[in-house]
Design an enzyme around this catalytic site. Sequence first.
Site, PDB file in Angstrom:
ATOM      1  N   LYS A  51      25.012 -16.326 -14.523  1.00  0.00           N
ATOM      2  CA  LYS A  51      25.743 -16.504 -13.264  1.00  0.00           C
ATOM      3  C   LYS A  51      25.002 -17.524 -12.398  1.00  0.00           C
ATOM      4  O   LYS A  51      23.768 -17.468 -12.283  1.00  0.00           O
ATOM      5  CB  LYS A  51      25.853 -15.155 -12.559  1.00  0.00           C
ATOM      6  CG  LYS A  51      26.678 -15.151 -11.275  1.00  0.00           C
ATOM      7  CD  LYS A  51      26.770 -13.726 -10.726  1.00  0.00           C
ATOM      8  CE  LYS A  51      27.597 -13.645  -9.458  1.00  0.00           C
ATOM      9  NZ  LYS A  51      27.684 -12.250  -8.937  1.00  0.00           N
ATOM     10  N   SER A 125      32.116 -10.618  -8.174  1.00  0.00           N
ATOM     11  CA  SER A 125      31.907 -12.052  -8.072  1.00  0.00           C
ATOM     12  C   SER A 125      31.414 -12.677  -9.375  1.00  0.00           C
ATOM     13  O   SER A 125      31.440 -13.891  -9.545  1.00  0.00           O
ATOM     14  CB  SER A 125      30.893 -12.350  -6.965  1.00  0.00           C
ATOM     15  OG  SER A 125      29.624 -11.760  -7.247  1.00  0.00           O
ATOM     16  N   SER A 149      30.075  -6.231  -8.421  1.00  0.00           N
ATOM     17  CA  SER A 149      30.321  -7.486  -9.130  1.00  0.00           C
ATOM     18  C   SER A 149      29.897  -7.452 -10.584  1.00  0.00           C
ATOM     19  O   SER A 149      30.325  -8.290 -11.373  1.00  0.00           O
ATOM     20  CB  SER A 149      29.596  -8.638  -8.413  1.00  0.00           C
ATOM     21  OG  SER A 149      30.065  -8.763  -7.086  1.00  0.00           O
TER      22      SER A 149
END
Length: 553
Positions: A51, A125, A149
């Site tokens: 990420k 996210s 997330s």
Amino acid sequence: MTRIAEIYRNIEASGRDEVFIHLRPQAEVESDYRTALAADGPLAGLVLAVKDNVDVAGIPTTAACPDFEYIPNADAPAVSALKAAGAVVIGKTNLDQFATGLVGTRSPYGAVRDSRRTDYISGGSSSGSAVAVALGFADIAIGTDTAGSGRVPAGLQGIVGIKATVGLVSTEGVVPACASYDCVTIFAADLATAQAAMAAMSAGAPQRQWPADVAFAAPVTPRIAVPETLTGLDAEWQAAFDAAVSQAKAVGFDTVPIPMDDFFAAAGLLYNGALVAERWDAVGEFVSTAGPDAELDPTVAAIITAAGAYSATDLLRDRRRVEELRRTALAQLEGCHALMVPTAPEHPRIDEVAADPVVVNSRMGRYTNFCNLFDMCAISIPAGTVSDGAQFGTTLLAQGFHDGVIADLAARFLDTPSAETWPETGGAPCTELAVFGAHLRGQPLEHQLTGRGARWAGPITTAPHYRLYALDTVPPKPGLTRVADGGVPIVGERWVLSPAALGEFLAELPAPMLLGKVELDDGRWITGFGCDHIAPVQGRDITEYRGWLAAMA
């Protein structure tokens, strides 16, 4: 065609340019992949996506904001740990900007679409990380989780997401969202791979120490709390969760309905109170000075800007309120080994989020937002689909440091029993215990092990240097003694438990039982139940049966 070449070909053919923000050159990844395979680490050759709020040396970190970009000189410890275990970084994945959101659409690099139904959100996210795994672009992926997330996109993509107890994995080298509650998480297509990756990451990047009395498994018949009333789910999603509860019962879980009011009250505080001030502390200065041309998502910018209005007094007040809610909520779990909830209450379309971005996003965190506030651990696992093709996930949660318990429960739920739960190799203190009688599985004293979080690790056989005697005790039990001559191999079992649990056994052992080192047939010595010199004198020799169960039969 090499495996890496095939992955790159699939990425190019997929038309999913929104998944990665930075994709490494194929030749570099090929080279690293060969090196990793030769080194033969525990994750040798697994392809890792990261990420893009987590640092990878030499690759820009943007947190999905081009103007925020910087190039780190070092890997985040979580990345370094996975690379040391043999994982190979393929690139950096898209996300809700500054990890603010649970929808996966708040990014100037494009909304990350669902892996199967491209009109629908992926969940955020950690959107790009989850979709990279779901589409086979990576074997494992790093996400982060403050409000869900690392779980919501796992649930919507039909994969596994592990969110460890807060602090078990270092958040150094991570752009913070709310630093007090941020966690680094793992996505994988299956539980075994997720556990292996989480173990490597936790052991290689510790930030918080495990307690001495950590549990590694749940009892034979665990008690699982479930919401007594589900809110926010339509009839089909309600039916999907009911089916998950039925599955839990089918594999031997007792389910106990509990009220969720205090959990939901805390969930609301994460974004609708002063706790959001930590988002201002993280990136507020950048947002406030970025200028009109900065590619800031308007919803994210509004959330972060508003967060700067809270005072320290406001923050302290809401933290006290969270602690009050934590005490009352966790009291509802007394006597339960885990809480099972829907990972997400719905799967919205991208246009639905665009029409009402704040309200839809808030709904997505109903069953996740409270987790880190309450210092809980969680695993999101696939639990089927609903009629429109949406993938349904359920989450198992437990109090902090009970990561092994929910890993064990997840394996049972999925009917994929594993050799160990990830904390055993992830840094948690553990030891082995050899048992030969009343503590065997199904025997009267098994509960003394399972009640202390011990995990059954399989059958064992001693070296051929032992004799076995039936003792006149209640309940009946054997005594194992080592002899110089006339010994035979004796069958028993191996259990894994915490040092504290082993100490309790030692303190409570009645005569003539004792704990000492037992030699196994493979040459290893582990702690095991034995007996002092009284056994051959007062006990009945049952060595010929070569095991307690055979002697009883």
